[in-house]
Design a protein around this motif. Sequence first.
Motif, PDB file in Angstrom:
ATOM      1  N   THR A 208       0.834  -1.206   0.000  1.00  0.00           N
ATOM      2  CA  THR A 208       0.000   0.000   0.000  1.00  0.00           C
ATOM      3  C   THR A 208       0.866   1.253   0.000  1.00  0.00           C
ATOM      4  O   THR A 208       0.460   2.270  -0.549  1.00  0.00           O
ATOM      5  N   MET A 213      -1.129   2.462  -3.920  1.00  0.00           N
ATOM      6  CA  MET A 213      -1.856   3.679  -3.538  1.00  0.00           C
ATOM      7  C   MET A 213      -1.635   4.812  -4.533  1.00  0.00           C
ATOM      8  O   MET A 213      -2.006   5.947  -4.272  1.00  0.00           O
ATOM      9  N   LEU A 214      -0.996   4.513  -5.654  1.00  0.00           N
ATOM     10  CA  LEU A 214      -0.647   5.592  -6.582  1.00  0.00           C
ATOM     11  C   LEU A 214      -1.450   5.571  -7.873  1.00  0.00           C
ATOM     12  O   LEU A 214      -1.080   6.225  -8.848  1.00  0.00           O
ATOM     13  N   GLY A 227      -4.535  -1.021   4.461  1.00  0.00           N
ATOM     14  CA  GLY A 227      -3.893  -0.105   5.395  1.00  0.00           C
ATOM     15  C   GLY A 227      -2.392  -0.207   5.324  1.00  0.00           C
ATOM     16  O   GLY A 227      -1.849  -1.028   4.579  1.00  0.00           O
ATOM     17  N   GLN A 247      -9.813   0.467   8.749  1.00  0.00           N
ATOM     18  CA  GLN A 247      -8.984  -0.038   7.645  1.00  0.00           C
ATOM     19  C   GLN A 247      -9.756  -0.914   6.650  1.00  0.00           C
ATOM     20  O   GLN A 247      -9.150  -1.655   5.894  1.00  0.00           O
ATOM     21  N   PHE A 251     -14.147   2.405   5.015  1.00  0.00           N
ATOM     22  CA  PHE A 251     -13.459   3.365   5.884  1.00  0.00           C
ATOM     23  C   PHE A 251     -12.529   4.251   5.049  1.00  0.00           C
ATOM     24  O   PHE A 251     -12.475   5.472   5.212  1.00  0.00           O
ATOM     25  N   HIS A 255     -12.695   8.329   4.251  1.00  0.00           N
ATOM     26  CA  HIS A 255     -11.590   9.221   4.561  1.00  0.00           C
ATOM     27  C   HIS A 255     -10.894   9.778   3.322  1.00  0.00           C
ATOM     28  O   HIS A 255      -9.802  10.341   3.422  1.00  0.00           O
ATOM     29  N   MET A 257      -9.507   8.290   0.752  1.00  0.00           N
ATOM     30  CA  MET A 257      -8.291   7.625   0.284  1.00  0.00           C
ATOM     31  C   MET A 257      -8.490   6.830  -1.011  1.00  0.00           C
ATOM     32  O   MET A 257      -7.524   6.431  -1.646  1.00  0.00           O
TER      33      MET A 257
END
Lengths: 306, 316
Positions: A208, A213-214, A227, A247, A251, A255, A257
């Motif tokens: 992650t 995450m990119l 997470g 996580q 969630f 947030h 993400m």
Amino acid sequence: MSWLTETVLPKIRSFARKSDTPDNLWVKCPNCGQMVFNKEMAENAHVCPKCDHHLRIGPAARFEILFDGDYTRLEVPEVAADPLKFKDSKRYTDRIKEARAKTGERDAVQVAEGRIGGNRAVVAVQNFAFMGGSMGMATGEALVVASDRAVAEHLPLIVVAAAGGARMQEGILSLMQMPRSIVAVERVRDKGLPYICVLTDPTTGGVTASYAMLGDIQIAEPGALIGFAGQRVIEQTIRETLPPGFQRAEFLLQHGMIDMVVHRKKLKETLARLIDQIINREGTLHPGPEVEIPPPGEIPHGAALP
Amino acid sequence: MVSYLDFEKPIAELENKVRELRQTSAADSGDITEEVERLEAKAEALLRQTYAKLTPWQKMQVARHQDRPHFEDYVARLTDGFQPLAGDRRFGEDPAILGGICRFRGRSIMLIGHEKGRGTDGRLRHNFGMAKPEGYRKAIRLMEMADRFRLPVVTLVDTSGAYPGIGAEERGQAEAIASSIEACLRIGVPMIAAVVGEGGSGGAVALAAANRIIMLEHSVYSVISPEGCAAILWNDREKAKDAAEALRITAADLLKLKVVDEVVPEPSGGAHRDPDATIDAVGDAVERHLRLIAAAEPVALREGRRRKFLDMGRVL
């Protein structure tokens, strides 16, 4: 040889084998405990028909779900085997052998090219069943292969992530896959090609904190654990119990993400739509020669363009 | 007053004896200079011998030593006019990562690094050098600023890892680290990373995807702490020593694996026994590497960095 030995016996044998190993026929939902026919589960995209739990699946099942039909696996070059000569309670080389026997794959990430809703795409799938999907040199290599292909053929890159994190048995070289994998996916993004991440259960740790995450677009499957730090580590650090749903995909959406939580049965059409809109962008929006666009300032507020 | 590590007990005994003798000789008229000199030489030899063959687990202790020079010590000795810059402009200021513009050996640079803090208050203020998302996002902001102003980036890595907490996860710890690595790889200015203490996992790489990576002799750099690895793979935290061996976390190992470009020797007995000499040695190494790439074009710097990480592990 008679009719009996040739036809009836094999049938009996195969029947006996199947009932001896109910694993092949039935699968138990790890969430609700429901026993489901394997075939039924597969037809339902490996989502429990009773409780909607998304089961963990490997590359073969994922490719089946995402591609229109035929797809081509891309070969990933061999990487240095066991560079650290790592041994804990078991040798790393033995763990690799077991994982290969268990999954039938060379390593955790498999790459394929095919069509999704008619548009060509490169898809890399991480397999949690292969040593927890852990990111080692082979992961980096697979992502390099995938991104090379995407860049060469001008295709979108889709990575379906699932991993506990880095492969400790490769020590610092596994940690270096964080920048390495980022270099790979950035090359795709630099070319203006979409990089889409699908986060599945579970995606944590160094995975992650690097390529997973990119994505230009971040998608997660419902209920997936996503997470950076492990929940036990957090609990031990802050000495508090974690809030419910912490996580989980929902969630992260809350947030800010990720972009969306998508049910596995809707994943293909979602990806197809996104790819189509990003890749086939020209359409008929181009102003034709007969349309004259007034210079800025001359358009009255609220007026529609011709 | 030196604070001794467990494996330094024999050295501590000798050095304490020397101190005792010195005190008694001040009161006593008897000449014990010779005895003191003999013991001092013995202590010095033992120190050198011990530090010449530290085990990975012992190096881990040295890397975590409370008196090891920290970011602020490097700033004080190596830079002029350090102007700290704070905040990520999104959520907050994280003192676990410090950064600012300064002059280093005549050249303006952007200096960024982890700060573990000293003393109970200092450690709490800096959260033991364990950064939250805002720390990494501040680092990204400073790297991007350096890119715009054509300032080389120098980072000092010293963290046990990124902070594991509820808020950190809510605010996207993973994304912050990933983006920080990405920022390192994208900038068109020279970047040098120096691992000066603990290089703890993703929290360290976030500041270390540089053109050149140097490492102090007794610092460590690892994918996971030996304790964490032991808990997972051996199911026993007590096996941390074995994990430290197996993980190959020492500077010498990393040089062999071609993950770092240079190992900077530490003074006899470790950085904490002579912080000034250590800091100067790191400064010299950084300057040397910086000089080598200072004139390179932005594209060459970026491509060189990407190539470096693509090739890592391919040829061992």
